[in-house]
Write a protein that holds these residues in place. Structure first.
Motif, mmCIF file in Angstrom:
data_model
loop_
_atom_site.group_PDB
_atom_site.id
_atom_site.type_symbol
_atom_site.label_atom_id
_atom_site.label_comp_id
_atom_site.label_asym_id
_atom_site.label_seq_id
_atom_site.Cartn_x
_atom_site.Cartn_y
_atom_site.Cartn_z
ATOM 1 N N GLU A 20 32.779 41.259 47.140
ATOM 2 C CA GLU A 20 34.236 40.448 47.450
ATOM 3 C C GLU A 20 34.643 40.250 45.956
ATOM 4 O O GLU A 20 33.537 39.884 45.000
ATOM 5 C CB GLU A 20 34.243 39.496 47.963
ATOM 6 N N ASP A 21 35.643 40.044 45.337
ATOM 7 C CA ASP A 21 36.250 39.747 44.112
ATOM 8 C C ASP A 21 36.309 38.011 44.417
ATOM 9 O O ASP A 21 37.386 37.444 44.461
ATOM 10 C CB ASP A 21 37.829 40.503 43.864
ATOM 11 N N ARG A 22 35.084 37.430 44.301
ATOM 12 C CA ARG A 22 35.006 36.012 44.524
ATOM 13 C C ARG A 22 34.110 35.543 43.693
ATOM 14 O O ARG A 22 32.912 36.011 43.656
ATOM 15 C CB ARG A 22 34.918 35.894 46.067
ATOM 16 N N GLU A 23 34.141 34.557 42.932
ATOM 17 C CA GLU A 23 33.393 34.050 41.993
ATOM 18 C C GLU A 23 32.361 33.237 42.609
ATOM 19 O O GLU A 23 32.620 32.657 44.013
ATOM 20 C CB GLU A 23 34.082 33.172 41.132
ATOM 21 N N THR A 53 24.348 37.093 33.680
ATOM 22 C CA THR A 53 25.285 37.565 33.116
ATOM 23 C C THR A 53 26.573 37.723 34.050
ATOM 24 O O THR A 53 26.598 38.027 34.958
ATOM 25 C CB THR A 53 24.890 39.227 32.719
ATOM 26 N N LYS A 54 27.578 37.062 33.393
ATOM 27 C CA LYS A 54 28.837 37.261 34.046
ATOM 28 C C LYS A 54 29.874 37.792 33.081
ATOM 29 O O LYS A 54 31.087 38.171 33.611
ATOM 30 C CB LYS A 54 29.323 35.551 34.168
ATOM 31 N N ALA A 75 29.788 43.158 41.113
ATOM 32 C CA ALA A 75 29.112 41.878 41.537
ATOM 33 C C ALA A 75 29.642 41.073 40.513
ATOM 34 O O ALA A 75 29.797 41.199 39.234
ATOM 35 C CB ALA A 75 27.916 42.061 41.656
ATOM 36 N N PRO A 76 30.022 39.593 40.804
ATOM 37 C CA PRO A 76 30.360 38.671 39.809
ATOM 38 C C PRO A 76 29.279 38.329 38.717
ATOM 39 O O PRO A 76 29.331 37.871 37.758
ATOM 40 C CB PRO A 76 30.848 37.526 40.606
ATOM 41 N N LEU A 163 24.431 39.927 42.335
ATOM 42 C CA LEU A 163 24.492 38.961 43.006
ATOM 43 C C LEU A 163 26.020 38.455 43.444
ATOM 44 O O LEU A 163 26.700 38.447 42.445
ATOM 45 C CB LEU A 163 24.093 37.635 42.410
ATOM 46 N N GLY A 164 26.440 38.236 44.586
ATOM 47 C CA GLY A 164 27.629 37.789 44.939
ATOM 48 C C GLY A 164 27.953 38.119 46.571
ATOM 49 O O GLY A 164 27.116 38.041 47.265
#
Length: 262
Positions: A20-23, A53-54, A75-76, A163-164
């Motif tokens: 998902e596009d979610r932090e 790494t973000k 992944a975020p 990870l996300g």
């Protein structure tokens, strides 16, 4: 935060490649990293480091090093776990102690520590409803990834994953039966009949997976592959590729000062 039963977390693990596009909140990330730090460690030396790494531009660069796997940029967060004796070597130097830990045994100790921390983080993440996907490219292309992450001598990336929050719900993958993996007291080598029995379900389910995905089925038919063992050794993990990756890892751990073996 959703908290699951540990047994459910372990037995429901699956690799998540769509996110998902979610932090992920910093609070939750800190909890996950703290779980990693509590992992077992050889001599309590904690000879590893975790790179979080973000940054989107950096992830784009890592995408190539990670063999163009989409979850690297989707992944975020990427977590990279490194064998690290750089920190400890500096500490012992400041305390007038002999400086070593620059040999292959030290690399192995750091690699094991890093892997233990990685799995603790993975369990904590999945326990919180997040998804991960381990990437073998972390070690296979350790030289490229090490350069992009600005790793100093005595630090080598060993294992990493995306990870996300999952945007897919794949089924769990098959595993070999426990009697094919667990030995009591001493190693029991396998007869041909035992090997065929141990791998029977794996052969059937693994082959079906390839036949159910049009892209994989086309590749399998085009290459004339007849069974799962041929897929693994001819299409996925060839002898040539493993020789090449072996040389990459050996050269990089030498460059990173882990091959001073007397």
């Amino acid at each position: 935060m959703v908290v699951l039963e540990l047994n459910d977390v372990i037995h429901n693990h699956r690799s998540i490649r769509e996110y998902e596009d979610r932090e992920v909140s910093q609070e939750l990330l800190d909890q996950i990293l703290d779980a990693g730090i509590r992992a077992s460690s050889s001599g309590n030396m904690q000879s590893y480091s975790i790179i979080v790494t973000k940054d989107k531009e950096l992830k784009k660069k890592l995408y190539t090093a990670h063999m163009d796997q989409s979850m690297v940029v989707d992944a975020p967060i990427l977590l990279t776990f490194c064998a690290d004796f750089n920190r400890m070597r500096k500490w012992i130097s400041l305390n007038d102690a002999p400086i070593h830990f620059d040999n292959f045994m030290s690399f192995m100790i750091g690699a094991i520590d890093a892997t233990l921390a990685a799995q603790n983080c993975a369990l904590a993440a999945e326990n919180a409803g997040l998804g991960i996907c381990y990437m073998g490219s972390t070690l296979a292309n350790c030289d490229q990834i090490g350069e992009l992450l600005n790793l100093p001598p005595n630090v080598v990336p060993v294992v990493g994953y995306s990870l996300g929050y999952p945007a897919e719900n794949p089924s769990t993958r098959d595993r070999l039966p426990s009697h094919g993996l667990v030995h009591y007291d001493q190693y029991h080598d396998y007869s041909n009949e035992e090997i065929l029995e141990i791998y029977k379900e794996r052969d059937e389910k693994g082959w079906k997976r390839y036949m159910d995905v049009p892209r994989l089925k086309e590749m399998t038919e085009r290459m004339g592959l007849k069974n799962l063992a041929q897929i693994y050794t001819i299409a996925k993990y060839t002898q040539e590729s493993h020789h090449e990756f072996s040389q990459t890892v050996l050269k990089y751990i030498e460059k990173q000062n882990f091959m001073n073996n007397g």
